[in-house]
Design a protein around this motif. Structure first.
Motif, PDB file in Angstrom:
ATOM      1  N   PHE A 105      88.647 114.580  66.090  1.00 17.44           N
ATOM      2  CA  PHE A 105      88.986 113.813  64.282  1.00 17.44           C
ATOM      3  C   PHE A 105      90.212 113.865  63.490  1.00 17.44           C
ATOM      4  CE2 PHE A 105      87.368 111.793  59.789  1.00 17.44           C
ATOM      5  CZ  PHE A 105      87.707 110.466  60.334  1.00 17.44           C
ATOM      6  N   THR A 106      90.089 115.324  63.626  1.00  9.70           N
ATOM      7  CA  THR A 106      91.076 116.266  62.946  1.00  9.70           C
ATOM      8  C   THR A 106      92.188 117.168  63.554  1.00  9.70           C
ATOM      9  OG1 THR A 106      89.558 118.344  61.680  1.00  9.70           O
ATOM     10  CG2 THR A 106      90.347 115.644  60.617  1.00  9.70           C
ATOM     11  N   PRO A 107      92.801 117.636  63.619  1.00  9.98           N
ATOM     12  CA  PRO A 107      93.623 119.199  63.795  1.00  9.98           C
ATOM     13  C   PRO A 107      92.562 119.964  64.250  1.00  9.98           C
ATOM     14  CG  PRO A 107      95.129 117.558  62.357  1.00  9.98           C
ATOM     15  CD  PRO A 107      93.967 116.912  62.060  1.00  9.98           C
ATOM     16  N   LEU A 108      91.599 120.037  62.967  1.00 13.82           N
ATOM     17  CA  LEU A 108      91.165 121.360  62.814  1.00 13.82           C
ATOM     18  C   LEU A 108      90.256 121.584  64.137  1.00 13.82           C
ATOM     19  CD1 LEU A 108      89.186 121.375  59.234  1.00 13.82           C
ATOM     20  CD2 LEU A 108      91.320 122.342  60.161  1.00 13.82           C
ATOM     21  N   GLU A 109      89.419 120.793  65.187  1.00 14.10           N
ATOM     22  CA  GLU A 109      89.335 120.670  65.938  1.00 14.10           C
ATOM     23  C   GLU A 109      89.832 121.704  66.954  1.00 14.10           C
ATOM     24  OE1 GLU A 109      85.891 119.146  69.273  1.00 14.10           O
ATOM     25  OE2 GLU A 109      86.326 117.660  67.753  1.00 14.10           O
ATOM     26  N   GLY A 110      89.719 122.355  68.481  1.00 10.74           N
ATOM     27  CA  GLY A 110      90.246 122.840  69.099  1.00 10.74           C
ATOM     28  C   GLY A 110      90.430 123.927  69.282  1.00 10.74           C
ATOM     29  N   LEU A 111      92.112 124.599  69.154  1.00 11.90           N
ATOM     30  CA  LEU A 111      92.348 125.907  69.190  1.00 11.90           C
ATOM     31  C   LEU A 111      92.920 126.400  67.877  1.00 11.90           C
ATOM     32  CD1 LEU A 111      95.159 124.109  72.062  1.00 11.90           C
ATOM     33  CD2 LEU A 111      92.924 125.777  72.612  1.00 11.90           C
TER      34      LEU A 111
END
Length: 171
Positions: free
Chosen positions: A69-75
């Motif tokens: 949903f935002t760039p916070l998730e993931g790498l």
């Protein structure tokens, strides 16, 4: 996301993904270099920089992407935390009284490689400190690489193999 459908229909809660133009370009270049149409390719594209994402492409379509949903998730990124149990926010709020806006700011601007290493967000400086034996720099690099490996492995499995792993971005 496995959340109530009305969150999606009424509020737009879904995985958006990011770095789309970068991923699209390198997928097209890979197809040219492999001399195959994208409709025949299974590829993993890793856009690595202070912002980072990884995407699995299955015959010209995105199968999965690390950002949500935002760039916070993931790498893990230069200043962004990467994977985080949402209950951490509730725990920190209860323990410190910190408001949500401040926590979101910290997760976006003062977390990731910067927070773990204590040296800033530039991976080059962190690698130098790691080579000099800095344990926090070593931990930051290990966490970064571990998260990247985890996504690459998961995407390789989900694709049932990939013809190429593509790296792009500043790192």
């Amino acid at each position: 996301y496995a959340v109530p459908r009305r969150w999606y229909t009424d509020h737009g809660v879904r995985r958006y993904g990011f770095h789309g133009l970068s991923h699209q370009y390198v997928i097209q270049r890979a197809a040219e270099m492999l001399n195959l149409p994208t409709a025949q390719l299974k590829l993993i594209s890793a856009h690595l920089g202070n912002g980072a994402s990884i995407t699995a492409f299955d015959r010209g379509r995105v199968l999965d992407t690390s950002m949500g949903f935002t760039p916070l998730e993931g790498l893990i990124m230069g200043t962004r935390c990467g994977p985080l149990d949402p209950a951490v926010l509730l725990h920190i709020q209860r323990r410190t009284g910190m408001d949500l806006a401040e926590m979101i700011h910290l997760l976006n601007a003062q977390s990731g490689l910067q927070a773990v290493s204590g040296l800033g967000r530039d991976l080059r400086a962190i690698l130098v400190a790691r080579a000099e034996g800095d344990p926090d720099a070593t931990l930051a690099v290990e966490m970064y690489v571990h998260t990247l490996r985890k996504y690459i492995g998961a995407y390789h499995f989900a694709l049932d193999g990939a013809q190429a792993l593509i790296f792009t971005g500043g790192i």
